[in-house]
Design a protein around this motif. Structure first.
Motif, PDB file in Angstrom:
ATOM      1  N   UNK A  39       0.817  -1.218   0.000  1.00 31.75           N
ATOM      2  CA  UNK A  39       0.000   0.000   0.000  1.00 31.75           C
ATOM      3  C   UNK A  39       0.848   1.264   0.000  1.00 31.75           C
ATOM      4  N   UNK A  40       2.109   1.146   0.384  1.00 35.44           N
ATOM      5  CA  UNK A  40       2.990   2.312   0.440  1.00 35.44           C
ATOM      6  C   UNK A  40       3.827   2.500  -0.821  1.00 35.44           C
ATOM      7  N   UNK A  41       3.724   1.579  -1.768  1.00 34.34           N
ATOM      8  CA  UNK A  41       4.508   1.694  -3.003  1.00 34.34           C
ATOM      9  C   UNK A  41       3.918   2.795  -3.881  1.00 34.34           C
ATOM     10  N   UNK A  42       4.689   3.830  -4.223  1.00 41.09           N
ATOM     11  CA  UNK A  42       4.166   4.865  -5.125  1.00 41.09           C
ATOM     12  C   UNK A  42       3.912   4.290  -6.517  1.00 41.09           C
ATOM     13  N   UNK A  43       2.708   4.519  -7.032  1.00 43.05           N
ATOM     14  CA  UNK A  43       2.337   4.039  -8.370  1.00 43.05           C
ATOM     15  C   UNK A  43       2.160   5.262  -9.265  1.00 43.05           C
ATOM     16  N   UNK A  44       3.012   5.353 -10.271  1.00 48.39           N
ATOM     17  CA  UNK A  44       3.121   6.532 -11.123  1.00 48.39           C
ATOM     18  C   UNK A  44       2.687   6.196 -12.544  1.00 48.39           C
ATOM     19  N   UNK A  45       1.938   7.101 -13.172  1.00 44.25           N
ATOM     20  CA  UNK A  45       1.601   6.971 -14.584  1.00 44.25           C
ATOM     21  C   UNK A  45       2.512   7.887 -15.387  1.00 44.25           C
ATOM     22  N   UNK A  46       3.216   7.303 -16.343  1.00 40.35           N
ATOM     23  CA  UNK A  46       4.108   8.082 -17.207  1.00 40.35           C
ATOM     24  C   UNK A  46       3.597   8.037 -18.632  1.00 40.35           C
ATOM     25  N   UNK A  47       3.898   9.118 -19.363  1.00 35.04           N
ATOM     26  CA  UNK A  47       3.515   9.172 -20.759  1.00 35.04           C
ATOM     27  C   UNK A  47       2.034   9.417 -20.940  1.00 35.04           C
ATOM     28  N   UNK A  48       1.578   9.177 -22.154  1.00 34.62           N
ATOM     29  CA  UNK A  48       0.159   9.339 -22.501  1.00 34.62           C
ATOM     30  C   UNK A  48      -0.080   8.596 -23.803  1.00 34.62           C
TER      31      UNK A  48
END
Length: 307
Positions: A135-144
């Motif tokens: 639950x503490x892992x940062x989940x990042x969206x990159x690009x588009x």
């Protein structure tokens, strides 16, 4: 700590692509060490455990991050007991993990069996054994658009205090491109850090179990000649000692996962992170693509925080 390295320019380029099973050794499905790779820092092992099977190992000169690829596992390490809930598979979401310092004796026990990655980096920094929650892992969206991907930053300098290791997971939906624009991190400067990198791939099967595929590219950067364009399959590995690397392309119908393990000499601008810095330079012919992302939507198949 800086190790004497073998002359990587003399290594056959095919040695940088390790098809599934070809780097199995010492009871591991995959074993990449600094010695086998011919470099100084980064390593990765993958072990499969049957139900109720144990696996004992010593971290030696490496720090180790235990990452469940599938299944749950208990980790006994120098008097500490950590229970990792794991996950069904790498496409199911982030996982919890365990950090082990150098000089640690550890045992893995999986009651129901599973597959587990041991991400390693050569370091002389000693930190405590500890647990990292999913639950503490940062989940990042990159690009588009077709460059959309999801990055799970469980082992990056901003999230994990460690000696040398930098690690993350990337999900690329089928038909998308990631590690794009191509980039490099093969020299130390104000804007770039020197990091050896391992790409471990898992490729989702088709609807009737058809084996999947993707493609991966590494090309020459100034002073570092290398030319690799490989069709990659489930559980393949590509080693990136230097050069512009990317794109990683997921074939239509087959989502792509990769686990990145990086390490290198301490960067002078990152003393607060123990010398760990993840600084990259974009390929100058491709960096323009970033300017298009502001006007595109992130692929709706992905979840997380847009960066």
């Amino acid at each position: 700590m800086r190790l004497e390295q073998q002359p990587l320019s003399q290594v056959p380029e095919k040695a940088y692509h390790l098809p599934a099973g070809t780097a199995a050794a010492h009871g591991y499905d995959l074993e990449v060490t600094p010695e086998s790779a011919g470099w100084g820092y980064s390593g990765l092992r993958v072990v499969t455990l049957a139900a109720a099977e144990e696996h004992a190992f010593s971290t030696g000169d490496d720090e180790v991050v235990v990452v469940p690829l599938s299944g749950a596992v208990s980790v006994e390490a120098d008097g500490s007991h950590l229970d990792l809930a794991g996950r069904a598979d790498v496409f199911a979401g982030p996982t919890d993990f365990a950090y082990l310092p150098p000089g640690t004796t550890a045992t893995l026990l999986s009651e129901r069996g599973g597959r587990f990655a041991l991400c390693t980096a050569r370091t002389d920094r000693h930190l405590p054994v500890r647990y990292g929650a999913a639950a503490d892992v940062p989940v990042e969206l990159r690009g588009a658009g077709r460059s959309s991907r999801q990055v799970r930053n469980f082992g990056t300098p901003d999230h994990l205090d460690a000696g040398a290791i930098i690690a993350c997971e990337v999900i690329t939906p089928d038909g998308n491109w990631s590690s794009y624009p191509a980039h490099k991190h093969d020299e130390a400067s104000a804007t770039e850090s020197e990091l050896e990198e391992i790409y471990y791939f898992e490729i989702a099967a088709g609807p009737q179990g058809q084996p999947g595929l993707g493609f991966f590219r590494t090309s020459s950067s100034p002073g570092h000649p290398i030319e690799i364009t490989e069709e990659v399959h489930d559980r393949d590995v590509v080693l990136v000692p230097f050069g512009w690397h990317g794109p990683a392309v997921a074939a239509p119908g087959h989502a792509m996962y990769y686990l990145n393990v990086m390490a290198g000499p301490p960067h002078p601008a990152a003393e607060a992170q123990g010398g760990r810095a993840w600084l990259i330079s974009d390929h100058p012919d491709q960096t323009w693509i970033r300017s298009t992302w502001a006007d595109e939507q992130v692929d709706p198949r992905l979840t997380g925080e847009r960066s």
